[in-house]
Every structure is written in C-alpha cells, then in structure tokens.
Design a protein around this motif. Structure first.
Motif, short mmCIF file in Angstrom:
data_model
loop_
_atom_site.label_atom_id
_atom_site.label_comp_id
_atom_site.label_asym_id
_atom_site.label_seq_id
_atom_site.Cartn_x
_atom_site.Cartn_y
_atom_site.Cartn_z
N HIS A 60 0.63 -1.48 -4.85
CA HIS A 60 1.83 -0.68 -5.07
C HIS A 60 2.57 -0.43 -3.76
O HIS A 60 3.79 -0.61 -3.68
CB HIS A 60 1.44 0.64 -5.75
CG HIS A 60 2.60 1.52 -6.07
ND1 HIS A 60 2.92 2.63 -5.30
CD2 HIS A 60 3.52 1.46 -7.06
CE1 HIS A 60 3.97 3.22 -5.81
NE2 HIS A 60 4.37 2.54 -6.88
N VAL A 61 1.85 -0.03 -2.73
CA VAL A 61 2.47 0.22 -1.42
C VAL A 61 3.10 -1.06 -0.88
O VAL A 61 4.22 -1.04 -0.34
CB VAL A 61 1.44 0.81 -0.43
CG1 VAL A 61 1.96 0.79 1.00
CG2 VAL A 61 1.06 2.22 -0.84
N GLN A 118 1.61 4.01 -10.89
CA GLN A 118 1.82 2.90 -9.96
C GLN A 118 1.89 1.57 -10.70
O GLN A 118 2.72 0.71 -10.37
CB GLN A 118 0.70 2.88 -8.92
CG GLN A 118 0.78 4.03 -7.95
CD GLN A 118 -0.42 4.13 -7.04
OE1 GLN A 118 -1.51 3.64 -7.36
NE2 GLN A 118 -0.23 4.77 -5.90
N ALA A 135 -8.85 2.22 -7.86
CA ALA A 135 -7.61 2.98 -7.64
C ALA A 135 -7.01 2.65 -6.28
O ALA A 135 -5.78 2.49 -6.15
CB ALA A 135 -7.87 4.48 -7.78
N ASP A 136 -7.85 2.52 -5.25
CA ASP A 136 -7.36 2.18 -3.91
C ASP A 136 -6.74 0.78 -3.87
O ASP A 136 -5.71 0.57 -3.22
CB ASP A 136 -8.50 2.26 -2.89
CG ASP A 136 -8.90 3.69 -2.56
OD1 ASP A 136 -8.18 4.64 -2.95
OD2 ASP A 136 -9.96 3.86 -1.92
N GLU A 140 -1.94 9.04 -11.24
CA GLU A 140 -1.06 8.42 -10.24
C GLU A 140 -1.21 6.90 -10.27
O GLU A 140 -0.23 6.16 -10.12
CB GLU A 140 -1.38 8.95 -8.84
CG GLU A 140 -0.53 8.37 -7.75
CD GLU A 140 0.94 8.76 -7.85
OE1 GLU A 140 1.77 8.04 -7.27
OE2 GLU A 140 1.27 9.77 -8.50
N THR A 141 -2.42 6.40 -10.51
CA THR A 141 -2.66 4.96 -10.57
C THR A 141 -1.94 4.36 -11.78
O THR A 141 -1.35 3.28 -11.67
CB THR A 141 -4.17 4.68 -10.62
OG1 THR A 141 -4.80 5.29 -9.50
CG2 THR A 141 -4.45 3.19 -10.61
N ASN A 185 -3.40 0.95 -5.53
CA ASN A 185 -2.50 1.66 -4.62
C ASN A 185 -2.01 0.74 -3.50
O ASN A 185 -0.82 0.76 -3.15
CB ASN A 185 -3.20 2.89 -4.02
CG ASN A 185 -2.29 3.64 -3.08
OD1 ASN A 185 -1.23 4.12 -3.46
ND2 ASN A 185 -2.71 3.71 -1.83
N ARG A 186 -2.90 -0.07 -2.93
CA ARG A 186 -2.49 -0.98 -1.85
C ARG A 186 -1.45 -1.99 -2.35
O ARG A 186 -0.50 -2.30 -1.63
CB ARG A 186 -3.71 -1.70 -1.26
CG ARG A 186 -4.55 -0.79 -0.38
CD ARG A 186 -5.61 -1.55 0.41
NE ARG A 186 -6.50 -2.37 -0.38
CZ ARG A 186 -7.62 -1.94 -0.95
NH1 ARG A 186 -7.99 -0.68 -0.83
NH2 ARG A 186 -8.37 -2.76 -1.64
#
Length: 190
Positions: free
Chosen positions: A99-100, A137, A92-93, A133-134, A96-97
């Motif tokens: 996506h950011v 994303q 997930a992290d 949320e993932t 997220n990275r």
C-alpha cells in the motif's frame, strides 16, 4: 445440412494462452479474484498465472502450500501456556508495504517502477484476522493500484461482501475480474 446454432451465452473454451493473456496482460483488468471450493485448484491456477506474470511478487498465505519455492509471508505462531497464539502482523505488514509503495508511486508519478503483484491467499480468513486498516488498504489498492503498476490476486472460497469489507461498494467489485472454479474443475472468467 442443418447447422446447430448455440445460444450466445455459450462461449467456447479459451486456450491456456488466451486466459493467461486475459488475466495477466490486459491493462483494463489488473485485479483478479480467484474463487471456488477448497481443493479445486485455486492455488495451482494462481501459480500458473504468476509463473509468467511480470514484476515482483508479494505472496501472503495462511496455508502450508509451497508456492513453487517463492518466498511467502505467513502468520507467525507461538505457544503461550500451552495455547497457540497466531500473530497476523507479518501479513498485515506485507500488505501495508505494498500500500505504501502504491501511494509513493502515485504521489511521485513513478511510471518506471516494475509491476508489483500482491497475492492474498485465503482472502476471507485473512481479512477476518487483520486490522480494519489493512482491509481499507486493500480497497485502496484495488482503486488506485492499476495506474501505477500495482496489481492484486485474491483467492477465496466465495465472494462475501461483508467478509470482504465491500458492502455497498459495487464500484470496487467492478475493478476485479473473477476466475471461478465450477464443478469438474472447469474455470470461467468474467
């Protein structure tokens, strides 16, 4: 001499250089879904693609495949009271990275950043275990990533709209090109 006319639906096989170009270099097809039964070559097909794909790689997987020595992100596991507890936070992290970074590139209009490739192996399993949320994303990456050089490859046994979180989102499905394994380890793109 009689000529055999094939129906229009029969396409000739593509040479490796053609399917590599279609999956890697076509700017109108930046997102790829690789679909087929287990042990039929999905990971091998993906490894062949990314061997000549430009840019940085972020590879997530739940399996022990080696990925040709590339760094991969896997869930972590710990034993608690004799029970195995899987932590999906690393995957997930990583998503997220990406996506950011996609948001940063779009907001800052960064057109010079190198291509960034997110590979999610065992896509359906992954989505079933990461936070909602993932999933959101990933859909946003499929919608907005192409414009800033963020591409994805997802690998799954099947396309399942509910498990993929894309029910009622045909617009998102149209953003992916699919490579599907057929019986006899034959591949079709479309």
């Amino acid at each position: 001499t009689t000529r055999l006319e094939l129906p229009q639906s029969h396409a000739r096989p593509m040479a490796p250089s053609e399917w590599m170009r279609a999956c890697n270099d076509d700017p109108t097809a930046p997102m790829l879904g690789i679909v087929g039964p287990t042990q039929q070559g999905k990971t091998t097909f993906t490894q062949a693609l990314i061997a000549r794909r430009p840019g940085d790689l972020v590879i997530t997987t739940t399996k022990s495949d080696l990925w040709a020595g590339a760094d991969v992100i896997r869930p972590s596991m710990r034993i608690d009271n004799g029970k195995g507890i899987v932590d999906w936070t690393p995957i997930a992290d990583a998503i997220n990275r990406v996506h950011v970074e996609m948001l940063r590139r779009n907001i800052e209009h960064d057109t010079r950043a190198p291509q960034l490739n997110l590979i999610v192996d065992e896509f359906t399993t992954t989505l079933g275990n990461v936070p909602s949320e993932t999933k959101k994303q990933i859909l946003e990456i499929w919608s907005m990533g192409a414009s800033c050089g963020v591409r994805t490859i997802v690998i799954a046994q099947e396309v399942n709209a509910r498990a993929w979180g894309i029910e009622g989102r045909r617009d998102i499905m149209d953003n992916l090109v699919f490579a599907r394994v057929a019986p006899g380890r034959l591949w079709a793109l479309g």
